[in-house]
Scaffold this motif. Structure first.
Motif, PDB file in Angstrom:
ATOM      1  N   THR A 156       0.597   4.378   0.015  1.00  0.00           N
ATOM      2  CA  THR A 156       0.324   5.527   0.876  1.00  0.00           C
ATOM      3  C   THR A 156       0.826   5.307   2.291  1.00  0.00           C
ATOM      4  OG1 THR A 156      -1.639   6.013  -0.435  1.00  0.00           O
ATOM      5  CG2 THR A 156      -1.493   7.060   1.720  1.00  0.00           C
ATOM      6  N   THR A 157       0.629   4.090   2.824  1.00  0.00           N
ATOM      7  CA  THR A 157       0.985   3.827   4.222  1.00  0.00           C
ATOM      8  C   THR A 157       2.254   3.005   4.395  1.00  0.00           C
ATOM      9  OG1 THR A 157      -0.315   1.779   4.346  1.00  0.00           O
ATOM     10  CG2 THR A 157      -1.447   3.851   4.887  1.00  0.00           C
ATOM     11  N   CYS A 207       2.350   2.382  14.023  1.00  0.00           N
ATOM     12  CA  CYS A 207       1.105   1.751  14.489  1.00  0.00           C
ATOM     13  C   CYS A 207       1.287   1.190  15.898  1.00  0.00           C
ATOM     14  CB  CYS A 207       0.678   0.629  13.544  1.00  0.00           C
ATOM     15  SG  CYS A 207       0.118   1.173  11.914  1.00  0.00           S
ATOM     16  N   TYR A 256      -5.591  -7.811   4.918  1.00  0.00           N
ATOM     17  CA  TYR A 256      -4.905  -7.040   5.951  1.00  0.00           C
ATOM     18  C   TYR A 256      -3.411  -7.322   5.930  1.00  0.00           C
ATOM     19  CZ  TYR A 256      -9.687  -6.630   7.506  1.00  0.00           C
ATOM     20  OH  TYR A 256     -11.024  -6.381   7.551  1.00  0.00           O
ATOM     21  N   TRP A 283       5.959   2.256   9.153  1.00  0.00           N
ATOM     22  CA  TRP A 283       4.513   2.184   9.333  1.00  0.00           C
ATOM     23  C   TRP A 283       4.159   1.277  10.513  1.00  0.00           C
ATOM     24  CZ3 TRP A 283       1.215  -2.124   8.326  1.00  0.00           C
ATOM     25  CH2 TRP A 283      -0.147  -1.828   8.332  1.00  0.00           C
ATOM     26  N   HIS A 326       0.879  -1.176   0.000  1.00  0.00           N
ATOM     27  CA  HIS A 326       0.000   0.000   0.000  1.00  0.00           C
ATOM     28  C   HIS A 326       0.912   1.221   0.000  1.00  0.00           C
ATOM     29  CE1 HIS A 326      -2.990   2.888   1.560  1.00  0.00           C
ATOM     30  NE2 HIS A 326      -3.831   2.124   0.908  1.00  0.00           N
ATOM     31  N   ASP A 368      -4.916   0.970   6.426  1.00  0.00           N
ATOM     32  CA  ASP A 368      -4.837   2.351   6.906  1.00  0.00           C
ATOM     33  C   ASP A 368      -4.190   2.437   8.286  1.00  0.00           C
ATOM     34  OD1 ASP A 368      -6.792   1.415   8.656  1.00  0.00           O
ATOM     35  OD2 ASP A 368      -8.321   2.844   8.022  1.00  0.00           O
TER      36      ASP A 368
END
Length: 155
Positions: A46-47, A104, A72, A100, A44, A118
């Motif tokens: 973006t993340t 998180c 996921y 990332w 992904h 996300d």
């Protein structure tokens, strides 16, 4: 209006430029490059999260009770992917995933076993298993998924 032929040419050129970052020169080079492409398609952008697979779920075997959701990022599995990316020269992708994941975990006060792309927590699965810890919630008495398989000695 976009010319479809031109768009295809631009897309192919972009992937060729990306592939120049793959530095692997060992055995099965073309297979490694194809695998790198697959990992990038699961990334992904973006993340930095790396999706487990390009499908929503796969049963362990047809009709079985284990049916995991692969939309996921499963941190353990993505860590192996990250190791592979780093080994073949794709350090920016590997670094993005690590950054990332650490962000998180820092936000949540510790790592989870999986994240939505996300960075949020996926919903609890149908067996009552928490996606944060991997353990069944106290309100769940149903033995399905991994717990049912574990009781047979196969899990």
């Amino acid at each position: 209006m976009l010319d479809p032929s031109s768009v295809v040419d631009q897309t192919a050129a972009a992937w060729r430029r990306w592939m120049r970052h793959v530095t692997y020169e060992g055995p099965q080079r073309e297979l490694v490059r194809r695998s790198a492409l697959t990992l990038e398609l699961l990334n992904h952008s973006t993340t930095g999260g790396i999706m487990a697979a390009a499908t929503s779920s796969l049963p362990e075997h047809v009709g079985g009770v284990r049916n995991w959701d692969y939309r996921y990022t499963w941190v353990r599995d993505a860590a192996f992917s990250t190791y592979a990316l780093r080994r073949i020269g794709l350090t920016s992708e590997a670094d993005a995933f690590l950054s990332w994941t650490l962000a998180c975990a820092d936000r949540d006060g510790g790592p989870s076993i999986m994240y939505a792309l996300d960075g949020g927590q996926p919903p609890e699965d149908s067996s009552g298993r928490s996606t944060r810890t991997g353990r069944r919630s106290p309100n769940s008495s149903r033995r399905t998924g991994r717990d049912a398989a574990d009781s047979t000695g196969r899990g």
